[in-house]
Design a protein around this motif. Structure first.
Motif, PDB file in Angstrom:
ATOM      1  N   ARG A 196     -75.320  96.747  -1.477  1.00  0.00           N
ATOM      2  CA  ARG A 196     -74.246  96.639  -0.679  1.00  0.00           C
ATOM      3  C   ARG A 196     -72.985  95.758  -1.263  1.00  0.00           C
ATOM      4  O   ARG A 196     -73.283  94.920  -1.922  1.00  0.00           O
ATOM      5  N   PHE A 197     -72.002  96.441  -1.708  1.00  0.00           N
ATOM      6  CA  PHE A 197     -70.756  95.885  -2.193  1.00  0.00           C
ATOM      7  C   PHE A 197     -69.494  95.675  -1.013  1.00  0.00           C
ATOM      8  O   PHE A 197     -69.229  96.570  -0.473  1.00  0.00           O
ATOM      9  N   THR A 198     -69.079  94.647  -0.805  1.00  0.00           N
ATOM     10  CA  THR A 198     -68.359  94.404   0.240  1.00  0.00           C
ATOM     11  C   THR A 198     -67.027  94.008  -0.357  1.00  0.00           C
ATOM     12  O   THR A 198     -66.623  93.061  -1.053  1.00  0.00           O
ATOM     13  N   SER A 199     -65.723  94.677   0.239  1.00  0.00           N
ATOM     14  CA  SER A 199     -64.274  94.378  -0.180  1.00  0.00           C
ATOM     15  C   SER A 199     -63.595  94.011   1.012  1.00  0.00           C
ATOM     16  O   SER A 199     -63.828  94.602   1.797  1.00  0.00           O
ATOM     17  N   ILE A 247     -64.586  96.491   4.007  1.00  0.00           N
ATOM     18  CA  ILE A 247     -65.331  97.862   3.563  1.00  0.00           C
ATOM     19  C   ILE A 247     -66.488  97.628   2.805  1.00  0.00           C
ATOM     20  O   ILE A 247     -66.567  96.959   1.823  1.00  0.00           O
ATOM     21  N   HIS A 248     -67.438  98.487   3.293  1.00  0.00           N
ATOM     22  CA  HIS A 248     -68.903  98.147   2.470  1.00  0.00           C
ATOM     23  C   HIS A 248     -68.918  99.600   2.015  1.00  0.00           C
ATOM     24  O   HIS A 248     -69.023 100.618   2.388  1.00  0.00           O
ATOM     25  N   CYS A 249     -69.633  99.290   0.447  1.00  0.00           N
ATOM     26  CA  CYS A 249     -70.009 100.428  -0.309  1.00  0.00           C
ATOM     27  C   CYS A 249     -71.393 100.225  -0.434  1.00  0.00           C
ATOM     28  O   CYS A 249     -71.986  99.290  -1.154  1.00  0.00           O
ATOM     29  N   LEU A 250     -72.311 101.067   0.154  1.00  0.00           N
ATOM     30  CA  LEU A 250     -73.719 100.996   0.101  1.00  0.00           C
ATOM     31  C   LEU A 250     -74.184 102.002  -1.453  1.00  0.00           C
ATOM     32  O   LEU A 250     -74.126 103.188  -1.147  1.00  0.00           O
ATOM     33  N   VAL A 251     -74.266 101.413  -2.467  1.00  0.00           N
ATOM     34  CA  VAL A 251     -74.586 102.192  -3.571  1.00  0.00           C
ATOM     35  C   VAL A 251     -75.976 102.307  -3.953  1.00  0.00           C
ATOM     36  O   VAL A 251     -76.717 101.454  -4.024  1.00  0.00           O
ATOM     37  N   ALA A 252     -76.507 103.539  -4.023  1.00  0.00           N
ATOM     38  CA  ALA A 252     -77.935 104.076  -4.336  1.00  0.00           C
ATOM     39  C   ALA A 252     -78.127 103.565  -6.024  1.00  0.00           C
ATOM     40  O   ALA A 252     -77.412 104.154  -6.698  1.00  0.00           O
ATOM     41  N   GLY A 253     -79.423 103.256  -6.421  1.00  0.00           N
ATOM     42  CA  GLY A 253     -79.709 103.127  -7.557  1.00  0.00           C
ATOM     43  C   GLY A 253     -80.266 104.595  -7.806  1.00  0.00           C
ATOM     44  O   GLY A 253     -80.465 105.730  -7.370  1.00  0.00           O
ATOM     45  N   PRO A 254     -80.182 104.743  -9.483  1.00  0.00           N
ATOM     46  CA  PRO A 254     -80.555 106.158  -9.991  1.00  0.00           C
ATOM     47  C   PRO A 254     -81.873 106.663  -9.411  1.00  0.00           C
ATOM     48  O   PRO A 254     -81.938 107.946  -9.227  1.00  0.00           O
ATOM     49  N   ILE A 255     -82.791 105.836  -8.833  1.00  0.00           N
ATOM     50  CA  ILE A 255     -84.260 106.278  -8.564  1.00  0.00           C
ATOM     51  C   ILE A 255     -84.194 106.493  -6.890  1.00  0.00           C
ATOM     52  O   ILE A 255     -85.147 107.129  -6.456  1.00  0.00           O
ATOM     53  N   ARG A 256     -83.077 105.877  -6.301  1.00  0.00           N
ATOM     54  CA  ARG A 256     -82.945 105.977  -4.927  1.00  0.00           C
ATOM     55  C   ARG A 256     -83.962 105.302  -4.081  1.00  0.00           C
ATOM     56  O   ARG A 256     -84.232 105.552  -2.839  1.00  0.00           O
ATOM     57  N   LEU A 257     -84.559 104.395  -4.747  1.00  0.00           N
ATOM     58  CA  LEU A 257     -85.655 103.618  -3.954  1.00  0.00           C
ATOM     59  C   LEU A 257     -84.782 102.496  -3.276  1.00  0.00           C
ATOM     60  O   LEU A 257     -85.289 101.634  -2.368  1.00  0.00           O
ATOM     61  N   PHE A 258     -83.705 101.739  -3.983  1.00  0.00           N
ATOM     62  CA  PHE A 258     -82.911 100.676  -3.240  1.00  0.00           C
ATOM     63  C   PHE A 258     -81.452 100.901  -3.312  1.00  0.00           C
ATOM     64  O   PHE A 258     -80.905 101.677  -4.053  1.00  0.00           O
ATOM     65  N   GLU A 259     -80.900 100.267  -2.308  1.00  0.00           N
ATOM     66  CA  GLU A 259     -79.280 100.346  -2.262  1.00  0.00           C
ATOM     67  C   GLU A 259     -78.652  99.150  -2.333  1.00  0.00           C
ATOM     68  O   GLU A 259     -79.309  98.096  -1.751  1.00  0.00           O
TER      69      GLU A 259
END
Length: 444
Positions: free
Chosen positions: A155-158, A141-153
Motif C-alpha cells: 500500500r502506497f498512501t498519498s 488516496i491509497h494505491c495497492l500495488v501488486a508484486g510481479p508474482i501477485r502473492l503480496f500487495e
C-alpha cells in the motif's frame, strides 16, 4: 519494520497457493509419495514469497497519486473528480486505486483497477453527485500495488486531504442561462421570445423570423438588405424579482435524491441569474414559522454571490408556514410592485385554504406566481394495475390525491393568481419559461 507490516497485504493468489500446498500435505497422510512433493512446493512457495516481498520493498517500486476536484460542487449534478497517478519505477505495475470519499456520498469502498507501464503517468476520472449542501471532506488516496508474482500487495498512501463546499446548482444556473439567451433555446423547452417587451425603447434591427410582429417591420432597412428586417425593442429594466421559498416540513419530501427545498433553491438561483442578465433586480425571502434569509432586491455585482451564500445555509424546519409573517415581510422589503415567485408545496386542500387569503392579499400588491409540486410517486401509482380489492382501494385513494392537486391548481387560477403545478425535475425549465413569458408580455 512495523511500518512495512502496515503496508503489506495478501495478494489474490496468496491464499490459493497456501491452500493448495496445505491440501497436498493433507493428502500425504494417505498417499505418502505426495509428502516430498508438498515439501518441495512449500519451499518454492516460500522463495516466491521472499522474491515478491523483496521486489515490492526493495526500493525500486514508487507510486504517487494526486486528486483534482472543483473549487465547489454543484448540488444534484454530476461533478467530475480527476485522479493523477505516477509510476516512478521502471517496472510495469498492476494496482488498485482506493480514494477516501466524503461520508455524505455513502460510498463504502471506492476502487479503480489500473495497469501502468514503467515511468508513466495516468489519469482516471469519476463523477460524484452530492445531494446535500455543506462541506465535503476527501481523505487520502491509497494505491495497492501488486508484486510481479501477485502473492503480496504493498500500500502506497498519498496524503491528499481536501475540503470543498457543495453549493446550489451552479451547473444548472449556467445551463439555463445559455438556453435562455440562445437563438435555439426552444429546442429544449425554454421559450425564446423575440418580442422581449412592450416598451418602445429601440435596441437593434434583426432579420425577420416567423412569429415577429409585422408592425415592427423596418421597411427602409428591408429595402437596403433585400430581406425583411424588424425593429427589436428592449424590455423595461430594473424590475424587482423576488424568490420566496417556504421551508416547512412538506418541503422535505424527496425526489431523485434531493428534497423539494433543494429543487426550489436550484431553480431560484437559475431564475435569479437570468433576471440579472435581463438587468432586473433580484431578492430573496425564506420563511416557515419565522423569517429566514431576507435579501432586498438589487442588481449589484455581489448580489448573486449574496444569494448563493444565503441559499447555501437554508434548511427545512418541522413547522407550519406563517403567512401573516410573510405578508408583513414582503410589505417591508418590497414596497413597490414586484414579481414574486413563491415556491411551496400543498399536499391537501386544507393547506391551500389556510394560505389562500394571504396569497390573494399578496397578489393585489405584486405579480405573484405560486409554484407547487406534483407528487410523482402518487401519479405513477395511479397508472399501475390493481391485482386485488386492496390494490383497487389504494389506487382510488392515490387518484383522489392526484385530483386534489388539479383542484388546487384550478382554485388558484380562479383567484387570478399565476400558478405552476409541476414535477420537481421540470421545475427550473417551467419557472424560467414563466419568467420569460411574463417579461415578454410586459406584465411585470
Amino acid at each position: 519494520m512495523i511500518k512495512y507490516l502496515d503496508e503489506i497485504y495478501l495478494g489474490r493468489y496468496n491464499l490459493l497457493a497456501i491452500g493448495f500446498v496445505a491440501f497436498l500435505f493433507a493428502l500425504s497422510y494417505k498417499w505418502t509419495f505426495l509428502f516430498p512433493i508438498a515439501q518441495g512446493l512449500s519451499m518454492i512457495l516460500f522463495a516466491l514469497f521472499l522474491a515478491d516481498i523483496f521486489i515490492l520493498f526493495g526500493g525500486n517500486v514508487k507510486v504517487k497519486a494526486a486528486r483534482e476536484i472543483p473549487q465547489v460542487f454543484s448540488l444534484g449534478d454530476e461533478n467530475q473528480v480527476i485522479l493523477k497517478i505516477q509510476n516512478l519505477s521502471a517496472l510495469d505495475l498492476s494496482m488498485v486505486i482506493i480514494d477516501e470519499l466524503p461520508v455524505q456520498l455513502q460510498f463504502r469502498r471506492f476502487e479503480r483497477p489500473l495497469i501502468m507501464e514503467g515511468k508513466s503517468e495516468r489519469e482516471t476520472k469519476y463523477s460524484v453527485r452530492p445531494v446535500n449542501r455543506g462541506e465535503y471532506e476527501f481523505g487520502d488516496i491509497h494505491c495497492l500495488v501488486a508484486g510481479p508474482i501477485r502473492l503480496f500487495e504493498r500500500r502506497f498512501t498519498s496524503h491528499a486531504k481536501a475540503t470543498t463546499r457543495t453549493l446550489p446548482s451552479i451547473m444548472q444556473m449556467k445551463e439555463f442561462e445559455l438556453k435562455a439567451f440562445s437563438r435555439i433555446a426552444t429546442a429544449d423547452g425554454v421559450k425564446k421570445l423575440r418580442k422581449l417587451g412592450v416598451s418602445y425603447e429601440f435596441e437593434q434591427i434583426n432579420p425577420y423570423v416567423k412569429g415577429d410582429d409585422i408592425r415592427h417591420i423596418n421597411w427602409k432597412a428591408s429595402a437596403k438588405r433585400q430581406e425583411l428586417m424588424v425593429n427589436r425593442f428592449e424590455t423595461e429594466r430594473s424590475q424587482a424579482i423576488y424568490s420566496v421559498i417556504c421551508k416547512n416540513r412538506e418541503m422535505k419530501m424527496p425526489f431523485n435524491g434531493l428534497s423539494l427545498l433543494d429543487h426550489a433553491i436550484n431553480t431560484s438561483l437559475a431564475v435569479s441569474n437570468i433576471a440579472l442578465h435581463k438587468y432586473d433586480k433580484i431578492g430573496l425571502i425564506t420563511f416557515s414559522d419565522k423569517i429566514g434569509s431576507m435579501l432586498k432586491a438589487s442588481r449589484e455585482k455581489k448580489q448573486l454571490k449574496n444569494l448563493i451564500n444565503a441559499l447555501y445555509n437554508e434548511k427545512e424546519r418541522e413547522t407550519e408556514a406563517n403567512y401573516d409573517l410573510l405578508s408583513l415581510s414582503l410589505r417591508q422589503i418590497a414596497p413597490n410592485r414586484s414579481l414574486v415567485f413563491l415556491y411551496i408545496n400543498f399536499e391537501s386542500p386544507y393547506a391551500l385554504d389556510r394560505a389562500l387569503p394571504h396569497l390573494k392579499l399578496i397578489s393585489k400588491r405584486h405579480l405573484l406566481v405560486v409554484i407547487f409540486f406534483k407528487n410523482v410517486e402518487i401519479e405513477k401509482f395511479t397508472e399501475s394495475q390493481a391485482e386485488d380489492l386492496r390494490g383497487i382501494y389504494k389506487r382510488s385513494i392515490a387518484q383522489k390525491m392526484a385530483n386534489e392537486k388539479e383542484a388546487m391548481l384550478s382554485k388558484l387560477k380562479q383567484a387570478r393568481i399565476q400558478t405552476i403545478l409541476t414535477e420537481p425535475d421540470k421545475l427550473s425549465m417551467r419557472t424560467v419559461d414563466k419568467y420569460l413569458e411574463l417579461k415578454g408580455r410586459g406584465l411585470i
